[in-house]
Scaffold this active site. Structure first.
Site, mmCIF file in Angstrom:
data_model
loop_
_atom_site.group_PDB
_atom_site.id
_atom_site.type_symbol
_atom_site.label_atom_id
_atom_site.label_comp_id
_atom_site.label_asym_id
_atom_site.label_seq_id
_atom_site.Cartn_x
_atom_site.Cartn_y
_atom_site.Cartn_z
ATOM 1 N N TRP A 9 19.826 57.514 34.209
ATOM 2 C CA TRP A 9 20.649 56.538 34.932
ATOM 3 C C TRP A 9 22.136 56.797 34.724
ATOM 4 O O TRP A 9 22.929 56.684 35.653
ATOM 5 C CB TRP A 9 20.282 55.105 34.561
ATOM 6 C CG TRP A 9 18.890 54.760 34.976
ATOM 7 C CD1 TRP A 9 17.857 54.377 34.174
ATOM 8 C CD2 TRP A 9 18.349 54.764 36.321
ATOM 9 N NE1 TRP A 9 16.722 54.157 34.921
ATOM 10 C CE2 TRP A 9 16.995 54.391 36.235
ATOM 11 C CE3 TRP A 9 18.886 55.067 37.576
ATOM 12 C CZ2 TRP A 9 16.165 54.296 37.363
ATOM 13 C CZ3 TRP A 9 18.071 54.983 38.694
ATOM 14 C CH2 TRP A 9 16.732 54.595 38.579
ATOM 15 N N ASP A 22 26.018 49.607 32.378
ATOM 16 C CA ASP A 22 24.820 49.289 33.156
ATOM 17 C C ASP A 22 23.831 48.652 32.177
ATOM 18 O O ASP A 22 23.387 49.303 31.228
ATOM 19 C CB ASP A 22 24.254 50.600 33.728
ATOM 20 C CG ASP A 22 22.911 50.429 34.440
ATOM 21 O OD1 ASP A 22 22.368 49.306 34.474
ATOM 22 O OD2 ASP A 22 22.399 51.441 34.969
ATOM 23 N N LYS A 78 14.350 44.112 36.426
ATOM 24 C CA LYS A 78 13.622 44.360 35.189
ATOM 25 C C LYS A 78 13.366 43.056 34.432
ATOM 26 O O LYS A 78 12.275 42.804 33.972
ATOM 27 C CB LYS A 78 14.402 45.329 34.283
ATOM 28 C CG LYS A 78 14.890 46.595 34.997
ATOM 29 C CD LYS A 78 13.826 47.668 35.111
ATOM 30 C CE LYS A 78 14.106 48.775 36.109
ATOM 31 N NZ LYS A 78 15.423 49.370 36.202
HETATM 32 C C1 LIG Z 1 16.087 50.492 37.095
HETATM 33 C C2 LIG Z 1 17.429 50.941 36.693
HETATM 34 C C3 LIG Z 1 18.406 51.337 37.627
HETATM 35 C C4 LIG Z 1 18.142 51.442 39.104
HETATM 36 O O1 LIG Z 1 18.127 50.228 39.713
HETATM 37 P P1 LIG Z 1 18.024 50.104 41.310
HETATM 38 O O2 LIG Z 1 18.139 48.645 41.531
HETATM 39 O O3 LIG Z 1 16.693 50.680 41.698
HETATM 40 O O4 LIG Z 1 19.134 50.875 41.901
HETATM 41 C C5 LIG Z 1 19.646 51.683 37.158
HETATM 42 N N1 LIG Z 1 19.937 51.640 35.850
HETATM 43 C C6 LIG Z 1 19.013 51.285 34.935
HETATM 44 C C7 LIG Z 1 19.391 51.244 33.494
HETATM 45 C C8 LIG Z 1 17.738 50.927 35.325
HETATM 46 O O5 LIG Z 1 16.829 50.580 34.402
#
Ligand SMILES: *Cc1c(COP(=O)(O)O)cnc(C)c1O
Length: 322
Positions: free
Chosen positions: A63, A133, A157
Site C-alpha cells: 500500500w 494511511d 476494514k
Molecule cells: C485496503 C487498503 C487500501 C485500499 O483501499 P481501497 O479502498 O480499496 O482503495 C489502502 N491502504 C490500506 C492500508 C489498506 O488496508
C-alpha cells in the site's frame, strides 16, 4: 432522502461529532467523508499537499508502494526507508531518516494489512508533516491525531461499507494552493467548504459509519477497543509462539493487532490448512501471494470467541498432521 435534507444533515453531523469524540480530534482538524476508497487518496494527497513537489516515503508494503508510485506522477517521491529486503516483515528504524530538506510531507502506511506490521512508534520526520494511511487500523485503538498533518482510511476494514474514505486533515493544509489541474472534486477545500456535501456524498456508507461510531462508544470507546483487540491478538500470537508447526512471519516488536500472517514452513501443509480451515468455516485465511501461508484479519468486528475457535482449529490441525 435528499442529501440536503435535515434528516441527512443530522446523520452526517452526528457521525462527525462521534468520530471527533472517539479520536479526540483537535478543533483545528477537519473531518471529510469522501469517496474513491483509500486508493483515491494516493493521488489526492500529492495533488493537494505537494507544494514543492517533493515527498518522502517509508515503504513497508504494497500500500505504501502504491501510494509512492502514484505520487511520482506529480513530483519526486523519495524512498527514505524500506523493509523490502525482508519481505516487509518488520518496520525500519525511523529515528534518524535522511528526510529531504524540501519535503512537503513524510508518508507512512501505519498498519500493513498484507504483511501484518504496525508502526508502534511514529517516525521522526524532523519537523516535516506526517501523512498516514490508517485504513486497516482505523478506530482499533486510540491515536494522537495532533501528531499527523493528514490521516486517512478507507472504512471497509474496520468501520463501514467499501468506497467511503475518511480524511482528517489539519486546517492550514486546506487551501486553494494545489497543483495545477487538480479537479474540483479532488481538492480538500471543495469538500471542507461544503461540509462533505459538495455533491451527493456516499450517504449509505456515512450512515453505517455513524452506526459503528455509536457501537464503538457504547463499547467504551477506543481504549476499550484496544484492550479487546490486544486480547484477540495475544491469543493467536501466544499460540504461534508455542506451536511446533505454525509461526508468525513478523518480528514480534512490530506485530499488528489487526492482521496476523503465519506459515507452517511447508507450502503443501499451508494449502492443506487453508482448505480444511475453509471447510470448517474459517474462510479468507489464505495469505497474500508475496508472503504465502495464511493471514488472520481480526478487525474490530471479530469477537474474541472467533479467535479462540481459530486457535482451537489450528491446534487440532497441528496434532493431526504431526
Ligand atoms: C485496503 C487498503 C487500501 C485500499 O483501499 P481501497 O479502498 O480499496 O482503495 C489502502 N491502504 C490500506 C492500508 C489498506 O488496508
Amino acid at each position: 432522502m435528499s442529501h440536503r435534507s435535515s434528516a441527512f444533515a443530522e446523520i452526517i453531523e452526528t457521525a462527525e461529532v462521534d468520530i471527533r469524540e472517539l479520536l479526540s480530534i483537535p478543533d483545528n482538524y477537519r473531518v471529510l467523508f469522501l469517496q474513491g476508497g483509500a486508493s483515491q487518496q494516493f493521488a489526492m494527497i500529492p495533488m493537494n499537499l505537494m507544494k514543492n513537489r517533493v515527498a518522502d516515503f517509508i515503504i513497508t508494503g504494497q500500500w505504501a508502494k502504491k501510494a509512492c508510485s502514484e505520487a511520482k506522477l506529480y513530483g519526486t517521491a523519495n524512498v527514505v526507508a524500506s523493509s523490502a529486503d525482508k519481505t516487509f516483515s518488520y518496520i525500519p528504524d525511523c529515528s534518524d531518516l535522511p528526510i529531504s530538506e524540501n519535503a512537503d510531507y513524510v508518508y507512512i502506511c501505519e498498519n500493513n494489512t498484507i504483511y501484518g506490521t504496525k508502526f508502534h512508534t511514529l517516525p521522526n520526520t524532523k519537523g516535516k508533516d506526517l501523512v498516514a494511511d490508517v485504513s486497516s487500523c482505523f478506530l482499533s485503538e486510540p491515536m494522537d491525531v495532533s501528531k499527523y498533518a493528514l490521516v486517512y482510511g478507507g472504512v471497509q476494514k474496520n468501520i463501514g461499507p467499501a468506497g467511503t474514505v475518511i480524511v482528517i486533515i489539519r486546517e492550514d493544509l486546506v487551501t486553494e494552493d494545489v497543483l495545477p489541474g487538480t479537479p474540483t472534486m479532488l481538492r480538500y477545500k471543495t469538500h471542507a467548504d461544503n461540509k462533505s456535501l459538495y455533491n451527493t456524498p456516499p450517504a449509505y456508507g456515512i450512515y453505517i459509519c455513524g452506526k459503528v461510531f455509536k457501537w464503538l462508544k457504547s463499547r467504551g470507546g477506543l481504549e476499550a477497543m484496544k484492550e479487546h483487540n490486544e486480547k484477540k491478538a495475544a491469543i493467536i500470537y501466544d499460540y504461534l509462539d508455542n506451536s511446533k508447526m505454525f509461526r508468525g512471519t513478523v518480528v514480534p516488536v512490530d506485530r499488528s493487532i489487526m492482521n496476523v500472517p503465519f506459515v507452517t514452513g511447508s507450502e503443501e501443509l499451508d494449502a492443506k490448512f487453508v482448505k480444511e480451515a475453509s471447510a470448517a468455516g474459517f474462510v479468507n485465511l489464505k495469505g497474500h501471494r508475496t508472503v504465502g501461508g495464511m493471514r488472520a484479519s481480526i478487525y474490530n468486528a471479530m469477537p474474541v470467541e472467533g479467535v479462540r475457535k481459530l486457535v482451537e482449529f489450528m491446534a487440532k490441525f497441528e496434532a493431526d498432521n504431526r
